[in-house]
Design a protein around this motif. Structure first.
Motif, short mmCIF file in Angstrom:
data_model
loop_
_atom_site.label_atom_id
_atom_site.label_comp_id
_atom_site.label_asym_id
_atom_site.label_seq_id
_atom_site.Cartn_x
_atom_site.Cartn_y
_atom_site.Cartn_z
N ARG A 250 39.10 8.10 16.46
CA ARG A 250 38.01 7.23 16.89
C ARG A 250 38.36 6.59 18.23
O ARG A 250 39.46 6.09 18.41
CB ARG A 250 37.78 6.14 15.83
CG ARG A 250 36.54 5.29 16.09
CD ARG A 250 35.32 6.06 15.65
NE ARG A 250 34.13 5.26 15.74
CZ ARG A 250 33.37 5.11 16.83
NH1 ARG A 250 33.74 5.69 17.97
NH2 ARG A 250 32.27 4.42 16.80
N THR B 104 31.87 5.44 5.26
CA THR B 104 31.51 6.10 6.52
C THR B 104 30.24 5.54 7.14
O THR B 104 29.95 5.83 8.31
CB THR B 104 31.32 7.62 6.29
OG1 THR B 104 30.30 7.83 5.30
CG2 THR B 104 32.62 8.26 5.81
N LEU C 251 39.75 12.39 8.14
CA LEU C 251 39.17 11.07 8.39
C LEU C 251 40.04 9.91 7.93
O LEU C 251 39.83 8.77 8.36
CB LEU C 251 37.81 10.98 7.69
CG LEU C 251 36.70 11.82 8.31
CD1 LEU C 251 35.47 11.86 7.41
CD2 LEU C 251 36.32 11.29 9.69
N TRP D 181 34.52 9.95 19.91
CA TRP D 181 35.56 10.58 19.12
C TRP D 181 36.35 11.57 19.97
O TRP D 181 35.78 12.21 20.87
CB TRP D 181 34.96 11.32 17.93
CG TRP D 181 34.31 10.42 16.93
CD1 TRP D 181 33.05 9.88 17.00
CD2 TRP D 181 34.88 9.95 15.71
NE1 TRP D 181 32.81 9.09 15.91
CE2 TRP D 181 33.92 9.13 15.08
CE3 TRP D 181 36.10 10.15 15.07
CZ2 TRP D 181 34.14 8.51 13.86
CZ3 TRP D 181 36.33 9.54 13.86
CH2 TRP D 181 35.36 8.72 13.26
N THR E 126 41.52 7.31 10.37
CA THR E 126 40.55 6.34 10.87
C THR E 126 40.01 5.46 9.76
O THR E 126 39.78 4.26 9.94
CB THR E 126 39.38 7.08 11.55
OG1 THR E 126 39.89 7.85 12.65
CG2 THR E 126 38.34 6.10 12.07
N LEU F 285 29.22 9.08 13.22
CA LEU F 285 29.89 9.91 12.21
C LEU F 285 28.94 10.23 11.07
O LEU F 285 28.24 9.35 10.57
CB LEU F 285 31.11 9.17 11.65
CG LEU F 285 31.80 9.82 10.44
CD1 LEU F 285 32.45 11.15 10.84
CD2 LEU F 285 32.83 8.88 9.83
#
Length: 486
Positions: A270, A446, A302, A275, A305, A452
């Protein structure tokens, strides 16, 4: 997020560089996401780890025939796949399968095997009418009497359980024999799962509500069947389902998307304004990313992050191996077991969990193969069996043995024109108990991450309808947010 602009010499117009999106994963979820983004005018790059796009909707070639190596049909409960096929110029190729249907192969009471046509009045093997003589023949009279109690027993507190498996519902309402001899072979063959592991709301959406409305499991299944579109519950494409991703790739290239195969993503990072995506050969910066890979891979990418995702990393699903045989056996012209066979666990002498007689199921394929030539596909990969993990040659031998037993026609090595083994890893994620809560936590984690989206069967549910609908909806929402920002 600011973007550079290019002004014309006359100073009359300004062209803004479109927002950029990287789609991680080039299966059907990734390709459908990319289609929505590109159609909205965004700059799209698709990164696929394997050499080919399409994921489990893939082709392979045997004996001059191009066949589906994965998914070979789709549910007709919604217009999702037909609509996509029409968009891609494939609408006139939609075909329904031979209505003869499949058979069941089950352990017999005497310790042998028994085969019978699969009743087609249910949902995932759950019968709508347990008084049907075909049902009694498969489960026995005593089990049929027990199953009939479903119509009289009160629902009680069963449906109030927060975590409830499909197996628990069937067992409580209709008894163990219905579960093991009807539902388990279908769920195992179609979803590669055990009904006791599947969340009932994910496996059969709406079943709980229908049971409350109609008072029993059988009545609920009957109502759901009546509400389904008329005709076959599945369809396919003349020429194979693999034409869908191939057409999507062509459209995306036409629309200017950048499609890169053999580019596994190693890290996602991130940045304040977007990104950074790193593969083995390149580093890309993008305003947004869509993660369209399997659940374990998505969480691994992921978690740096969003560390809270780590606790919801799904388990890796057992491997599935598909053995495809092209054989010259004229006796199979009669389709002795309809369109295929679903195998009950514990059936003596058989290790396959399902067999598809593809040339009996799809008339277009029978025309291409020619008289006497047949395509048979066997599926291996039960949780209780390691056959799917053996070497290709051993799987081939097992497939010849099992095909002969299941089709009741001897098939020897000399009859085989060509064969292939395709292995799928983590291809059919299971909606296990607690899966809905996992989805809710992943979506919550998320939701606040700008730029995202996460798509794919592990969140959307298995089947092309669920995967495509979810991917297109999420990609469209992301496109709107990006366009509003610019």
């Amino acid at each position: 997020m600011s973007r550079g602009s290019q002004s014309s010499r006359a100073g009359k117009s300004t062209t803004t560089t479109p927002a950029s999106v990287v789609v991680v994963g080039g299966g059907m979820a990734g390709l459908c996401s990319a289609r929505e983004l590109a159609a909205a005018g965004l700059a799209v790059t698709v990164l696929e780890a394997s050499p080919d796009f399409g994921g489990s909707v893939a082709p392979h070639s045997l004996a001059g025939l191009t066949l589906d190596a994965g998914a070979e049909s789709f549910s007709t409960r919604a217009d999702t796949v037909p609509a996509l096929a029409r968009e891609l110029g494939l609408g006139d190729r939609i075909r329904t399968p031979n209505p003869a249907g499949a058979w069941l192969q089950l352990p017999a009471p005497d310790g042998g095997r028994m085969a019978a046509p699969l009743p087609i009045s249910g949902v995932l093997g759950i019968p709508a009418d347990v008084r049907d003589p075909d049902i009694t023949r498969l489960i026995g009279r005593a089990a049929s009497v027990r199953a009939a109690l479903d119509r009289a027993l009160p629902l009680g507190s069963l449906l109030n359980q927060s975590e409830l498996s499909l197996g628990a519902v069937v067992r409580a309402r209709m008894g163990s024999e219905v579960l093991t001899r009807l539902v388990a072979p279908v769920v195992g063959g179609v979803l590669s799962a055990d009904p006791d592991d599947l969340d009932v709301d994910s496996a059969v959406p709406g079943l709980r509500a229908a049971m409350r409305r109609h008072g029993s499991l059988g009545a609920a299944v009957g109502a759901m069947r009546q509400a389904a579109p008329a005709g076959s519950t599945v369809a396919g494409l003349d020429g194979g389902m693999h034409q869908l991703p191939a057409a999507l790739v062509d459209v995306l290239k036409r629309d200017g998307a950048n499609l890169l195969a053999s580019e596994p993503v190693r890290t996602l990072t991130r940045r304040p304004d977007g990104w950074t995506v790193v593969t083995d050969s390149r580093t890309l910066e993008a305003d947004a990313v869509i993660v369209a890979v399997d659940g374990p891979t998505a969480v691994d990418l992921l978690s740096p992050t969003l560390p809270q995702l780590a606790r919801d990393r799904p388990e890796v699903v057992p491997d599935v191996a598909l053995v495809s045989l092209v054989v010259d056996v004229p006796q199979l012209d009669a389709a002795p077991r309809g369109t295929g066979v679903l195998v009950g666990e514990g059936t003596p002498g058989v290790r396959a969990k399902a067999l598809t007689h593809a040339t009996a199921k799809w008339p277009w394929l029978a025309d291409k193969a020619g008289p006497g030539n047949h395509v048979v596909r066997l599926s291996y990969g039960r949780a209780s069996d390691t056959t799917a993990q053996v070497a290709d040659d051993a799987l081939f031998s097992a497939a010849l043995h099992d095909a002969s037993l299941l089709l009741d026609v001897r098939i020897g090595q000399a009859d085989v024109v060509d064969w292939d083994v395709v292995r799928w890893n983590n291809a059919l994620p299971h909606a296990t108990i607690g899966h809905r809560d996992r989805i809710a936590r992943v979506r919550a984690a998320t939701a606040d991450e700008r730029g995202l989206e996460v798509v794919g069967a592990w969140l959307a549910g298995t089947g092309l309808v669920s995967v495509i609908d979810n991917a297109r909806d999420r990609a469209s929402a992301l496109a709107r947010r990006l366009l509003d920002a610019y």
